[in-house]
Design an enzyme around this catalytic site. Structure first.
Site, PDB file in Angstrom:
ATOM      1  N   HIS A  67       9.795  -0.367  -1.520  1.00 39.07           N
ATOM      2  CA  HIS A  67       9.131   0.943  -1.530  1.00 39.07           C
ATOM      3  C   HIS A  67       9.632   1.794  -0.375  1.00 39.07           C
ATOM      4  O   HIS A  67      10.444   1.343   0.430  1.00 39.07           O
ATOM      5  CB  HIS A  67       7.610   0.807  -1.508  1.00 39.07           C
ATOM      6  CG  HIS A  67       7.047   0.146  -0.285  1.00 39.07           C
ATOM      7  ND1 HIS A  67       7.178  -1.205  -0.037  1.00 39.07           N
ATOM      8  CD2 HIS A  67       6.352   0.651   0.777  1.00 39.07           C
ATOM      9  CE1 HIS A  67       6.575  -1.506   1.103  1.00 39.07           C
ATOM     10  NE2 HIS A  67       6.073  -0.387   1.620  1.00 39.07           N
ATOM     11  N   HIS A  69       8.285   3.188   2.406  1.00 42.47           N
ATOM     12  CA  HIS A  69       7.807   3.168   3.782  1.00 42.47           C
ATOM     13  C   HIS A  69       8.938   2.782   4.737  1.00 42.47           C
ATOM     14  O   HIS A  69       9.770   1.926   4.412  1.00 42.47           O
ATOM     15  CB  HIS A  69       6.626   2.214   3.939  1.00 42.47           C
ATOM     16  CG  HIS A  69       5.330   2.808   3.521  1.00 42.47           C
ATOM     17  ND1 HIS A  69       4.213   2.057   3.213  1.00 42.47           N
ATOM     18  CD2 HIS A  69       4.945   4.108   3.355  1.00 42.47           C
ATOM     19  CE1 HIS A  69       3.209   2.854   2.881  1.00 42.47           C
ATOM     20  NE2 HIS A  69       3.625   4.095   2.962  1.00 42.47           N
ATOM     21  N   ASP A  71       9.096   1.016   7.384  1.00 39.78           N
ATOM     22  CA  ASP A  71       9.231  -0.378   7.816  1.00 39.78           C
ATOM     23  C   ASP A  71       9.848  -1.249   6.721  1.00 39.78           C
ATOM     24  O   ASP A  71      10.054  -2.452   6.917  1.00 39.78           O
ATOM     25  CB  ASP A  71       7.893  -0.959   8.279  1.00 39.78           C
ATOM     26  CG  ASP A  71       6.825  -0.960   7.211  1.00 39.78           C
ATOM     27  OD1 ASP A  71       6.857  -0.067   6.353  1.00 39.78           O
ATOM     28  OD2 ASP A  71       5.941  -1.842   7.243  1.00 39.78           O
ATOM     29  N   HIS A  72      10.213  -0.623   5.599  1.00 40.83           N
ATOM     30  CA  HIS A  72      10.899  -1.339   4.512  1.00 40.83           C
ATOM     31  C   HIS A  72      12.244  -0.717   4.145  1.00 40.83           C
ATOM     32  O   HIS A  72      13.070  -1.391   3.530  1.00 40.83           O
ATOM     33  CB  HIS A  72      10.001  -1.408   3.270  1.00 40.83           C
ATOM     34  CG  HIS A  72       8.773  -2.233   3.484  1.00 40.83           C
ATOM     35  ND1 HIS A  72       8.650  -3.533   3.046  1.00 40.83           N
ATOM     36  CD2 HIS A  72       7.606  -1.947   4.121  1.00 40.83           C
ATOM     37  CE1 HIS A  72       7.461  -4.014   3.392  1.00 40.83           C
ATOM     38  NE2 HIS A  72       6.810  -3.062   4.041  1.00 40.83           N
ATOM     39  N   HIS A 156      -0.017  -0.163  -4.049  1.00 41.48           N
ATOM     40  CA  HIS A 156       0.339   0.140  -2.655  1.00 41.48           C
ATOM     41  C   HIS A 156       0.674   1.613  -2.457  1.00 41.48           C
ATOM     42  O   HIS A 156      -0.133   2.354  -1.901  1.00 41.48           O
ATOM     43  CB  HIS A 156       1.490  -0.749  -2.188  1.00 41.48           C
ATOM     44  CG  HIS A 156       1.804  -0.594  -0.728  1.00 41.48           C
ATOM     45  ND1 HIS A 156       0.909  -0.938   0.251  1.00 41.48           N
ATOM     46  CD2 HIS A 156       2.900  -0.131  -0.092  1.00 41.48           C
ATOM     47  CE1 HIS A 156       1.432  -0.706   1.431  1.00 41.48           C
ATOM     48  NE2 HIS A 156       2.645  -0.198   1.258  1.00 41.48           N
ATOM     49  N   ASP A 177       5.048  -4.892  -0.094  1.00 39.81           N
ATOM     50  CA  ASP A 177       3.621  -4.613   0.107  1.00 39.81           C
ATOM     51  C   ASP A 177       2.982  -4.365  -1.251  1.00 39.81           C
ATOM     52  O   ASP A 177       3.569  -3.711  -2.120  1.00 39.81           O
ATOM     53  CB  ASP A 177       3.439  -3.382   1.000  1.00 39.81           C
ATOM     54  CG  ASP A 177       3.959  -3.618   2.415  1.00 39.81           C
ATOM     55  OD1 ASP A 177       4.194  -4.786   2.767  1.00 39.81           O
ATOM     56  OD2 ASP A 177       4.132  -2.628   3.158  1.00 39.81           O
ATOM     57  N   GLU A 202       3.667 -10.641   1.373  1.00 38.00           N
ATOM     58  CA  GLU A 202       3.180  -9.982   2.585  1.00 38.00           C
ATOM     59  C   GLU A 202       1.814 -10.558   2.951  1.00 38.00           C
ATOM     60  O   GLU A 202       1.093 -11.086   2.092  1.00 38.00           O
ATOM     61  CB  GLU A 202       3.079  -8.476   2.366  1.00 38.00           C
ATOM     62  CG  GLU A 202       1.999  -8.038   1.380  1.00 38.00           C
ATOM     63  CD  GLU A 202       1.016  -7.034   1.980  1.00 38.00           C
ATOM     64  OE1 GLU A 202       0.578  -7.249   3.127  1.00 38.00           O
ATOM     65  OE2 GLU A 202       0.693  -6.052   1.288  1.00 38.00           O
ATOM     66  N   HIS A 414       5.313 -10.371   7.128  1.00 38.10           N
ATOM     67  CA  HIS A 414       4.626  -9.090   7.274  1.00 38.10           C
ATOM     68  C   HIS A 414       3.161  -9.298   7.662  1.00 38.10           C
ATOM     69  O   HIS A 414       2.243  -8.808   7.010  1.00 38.10           O
ATOM     70  CB  HIS A 414       4.740  -8.299   5.960  1.00 38.10           C
ATOM     71  CG  HIS A 414       4.534  -6.813   6.120  1.00 38.10           C
ATOM     72  ND1 HIS A 414       3.296  -6.250   6.304  1.00 38.10           N
ATOM     73  CD2 HIS A 414       5.405  -5.779   6.114  1.00 38.10           C
ATOM     74  CE1 HIS A 414       3.411  -4.930   6.388  1.00 38.10           C
ATOM     75  NE2 HIS A 414       4.705  -4.623   6.279  1.00 38.10           N
TER      76      HIS A 414
END
Length: 644
Positions: A67, A69, A71-72, A156, A177, A202, A414
């Site tokens: 996805h 975000h 942090d990904h 999510h 996530d 996660e 995570h």
């Protein structure tokens, strides 16, 4: 065969998700994120662990992004355009549309406003996204002749997906996530029941079981209403995509019902683009949003307007959604500096905050001062309110997914180290599934099951159809003096799997194997000539005795067989003894009187009463060794007296 997992990020922490999985020779990088709590080299995964020569094209088969975000996906342009990876990248259509917006917004905040050294440019982002191959939910993609991937809806945020990967007979799922419960604008995660060697999940909320959604919404609305009713300002730090839309829908509906006139602002920037994409990608939203889209669109908020930076210090109550979330920099930090010193104001943190961010410091206690750097501090007198509006699943949701998929192995990423350790113990004790929680830089080797499709020979199939009778004696109606013979037919297919190079595997009957190999049958058997004391037989004049022992003829042999059958039937009541006239047989154990004066299998020990001894030759296979020695022991202690 094993699955190897190299954890480059999100190992016992939340941030820079990145796991490189080697499955049957194929290397897949799942996510390529950055850590929002660092501004040095710790921000990115340590890519040198993949290939010291930095030949990433040959080292990695493909990259999968779950996805948008940061942090990904935050390290993806750096990895492709600076480190030089040119291979395929897969993500869903919404992720491909929204990821560049998030990346460009981050670049502007970090470089244009904070003056940090640029690690990737706008051109890098554009070039990186040109390499991306978009996929749809449940679309099976054949990456190459061996690797197959499939995306599943994860909830999510818009476009988030779990990914299934299969190479040969080894398969796994990487969740990214996900959320196991629906919210106002997204549905719950959905996945097929799959046969998995490994599930990588996660575990952000590894030990948390959240209250009901309605209870959390009531608490949030109560806190916001109380603040604005007292003339205060409410700061809601959130990312422009995801929770922002969820909370805007909630507040817009509440403002309508309560007829409130207090302004709700959304910091300008990504707002217009974000809501436009939500309208375009409505098929990825919840069923409720889809059903109401024909009228007023769910993302056309009546009470939400864009915020002008010039009115930060304008008197009067208001609610402001400011990016980025976690107060990690940007406009949310600028507003926090101005509003934090007032006791009338409120900062409400709706989701998880990564360690190192101001949001995390606020959640960890009630600080009176926060150090921005060695020269700057922020006075914190405002109220701090934390609510779990996070789009991550909770502990119950993680356990429910694991129970549903029932993988052979689970790996947790995570999440915070002590919380992951607690969930790991719960998975192993309650579900009996091996679980791993590696740290960054560690490699975990997970055994996988290898299934082989095999044909079967005609002889093997016929042998499976043949009767396999078992005989046993049972008391009739609980009367020990009357017994009946019970016959069962337990058919078992016993064959040998033959795997020849360049040929299909085949199951053959054991008798066929020697023919295939061009060999003769070799059976290992044990033999022993057992002495038996026949005291009392001299009463029968038909038995010939000499000074050295008993001399037997064929008639005597038949007589002894019958006598031995009677006594062994009593001693071996649980076994089926078959009388073949010349010998008795129990399983592979065979016994018959020995007519030889000198037998090679007779042990030359001195006998107590040689004149009263008859020898019986015994043979058996290794499978019945225990039964054989038990029977021989019984024979040595029998008193074979002559009966008339």
């Amino acid at each position: 065969m094993a699955i190897e997992c190299l954890v480059l990020g999100a190992g016992q922490e939340v941030g820079k998700s990145c796991v490189v999985v080697t499955i049957n020779g194929k290397k897949i990088m799942f996510d390529c994120g950055m850590h929002m709590g660092y501004d040095d080299k710790r921000r990115y995964p340590n890519f040198s662990l993949i290939s010291k020569s930095r030949d990433f094209d040959n080292a990695i088969t493909c990259i999968i992004i779950t996805h948008f975000h940061l942090d990904h996906v935050g390290a993806l342009p750096y990895f492709t355009e600076v480190c030089g990876y040119r291979g395929p990248i897969y993500m869903t259509y919404p992720t491909k549309a929204l990821a560049p917006l998030m990346l460009e917004d981050y670049r502007k905040v970090m470089v244009d406003r904070r003056g940090e050294e640029e690690t990737f440019t706008s051109d890098h982002i554009a070039e990186c996204m040109r390499k991306v191959i978009a996929v749809d939910v449940k679309q099976t993609v054949q990456v190459d002749k061996d690797l197959q991937i499939r995306a599943y809806y994860a909830g999510h945020v818009l476009g988030a997906a779990m990914f299934y990967a299969k190479v040969g007979d080894a398969s796994m799922v990487y969740t990214g996530d996900y959320n196991m419960t629906p919210d106002r604008h997204l549905g719950a995660a959905q996945i097929d029941r799959l046969q998995l060697d490994l599930l990588i999940s996660e575990s952000t909320y590894a030990t948390t079981i959240r209250d009901s959604k309605y209870a959390r919404e009531r608490e949030f609305l109560k806190a916001v209403h109380k603040c604005v009713a007292g003339g205060g300002k409410v700061l809601i730090p959130t990312f422009a995509l995801g929770r922002a839309q969820e909370l805007c829908m909630l507040l817009d509906d509440y403002w309508e019902r309560m007829n409130l006139q207090v302004p709700i602002y959304f910091s300008a920037g990504l707002t217009i683009q974000a809501n436009m994409y939500y309208k375009m990608l409505i098929s990825w939203t919840s069923q409720n949003v889809k059903e109401t889209s024909s009228g007023r669109h769910a993302f056309d908020f009546k009470n939400v307007r864009d915020f002008d930076r010039s009115i930060i210090n304008t008197p009067g109550p208001c609610v402001l959604f400011a990016t980025p979330g976690m107060i990690s920099g940007g406009f949310s930090l600028q507003v926090f500096k101005q509003w934090a010193p007032s006791e009338m104001n409120l900062v409400t943190l709706p989701g998880y905050c990564v360690a190192g961010t101001i949001g995390h410091k606020l959640m960890s206690g009630k600080p009176t001062k926060i150090d921005l750097d060695k020269d700057n501090q922020i006075d914190v007198r405002c109220k701090i309110h934390q609510l779990s509006f996070s789009p991550h699943t909770d502990s119950k949701g993680i356990m429910d997914l694991i129970k549903f998929l029932s993988p052979k192995h689970v790996m947790l990423v995570h999440g915070e180290k002590p919380k992951i350790a607690s969930l790991k113990g719960k998975i192993m004790s309650e579900l009996g599934i091996q679980c791993y929680d590696p740290a960054n830089g560690q490699t975990v080797c997970i055994p996988s099951t290898h299934c082989v499709k095999a044909s079967a020979s005609d002889m093997f199939i016929r042998s499976c159809s043949n009767p396999n009778f078992k005989f046993s004696k049972n008391d009739l109606e609980n009367r020990t003096d009357i017994q009946r013979l019970q016959v069962t037919d337990d058919r078992v297919g016993e064959g040998i799997l033959v795997m020849e190079k360049c040929k299909k595997a085949k199951i053959v009957h054991k008798d066929e194997l020697l023919f295939l190999l061009g060999e003769k049958e070799h059976v290992t058997q044990f033999m022993y000539c057992c002495p038996v004391d026949v005291y009392g037989w001299q009463k029968d004049e038909s038995i010939n005795f000499s000074s050295t022992g008993i001399v037997l003829d064929l008639q005597d042999k038949s007589f002894l067989i019958q006598q031995l059958l009677v006594r062994l039937s009593t001693e071996l009541s649980g076994e089926t003894i078959q009388d073949f006239g010349e010998h008795l047989q129990v399983e592979s154990f065979r016994v018959s009187p020995c007519l030889k004066e000198t037998c090679p299998y007779r042990i030359a020990d001195k006998l107590q009463n040689e004149s009263r001894t008859v020898f019986f030759c015994c043979t058996w296979s290794v499978a019945d060794e225990k039964l054989a020695w038990r029977t021989i022991s019984i024979m040595k202690n029998l008193d074979l007296c002559c009966t008339t």
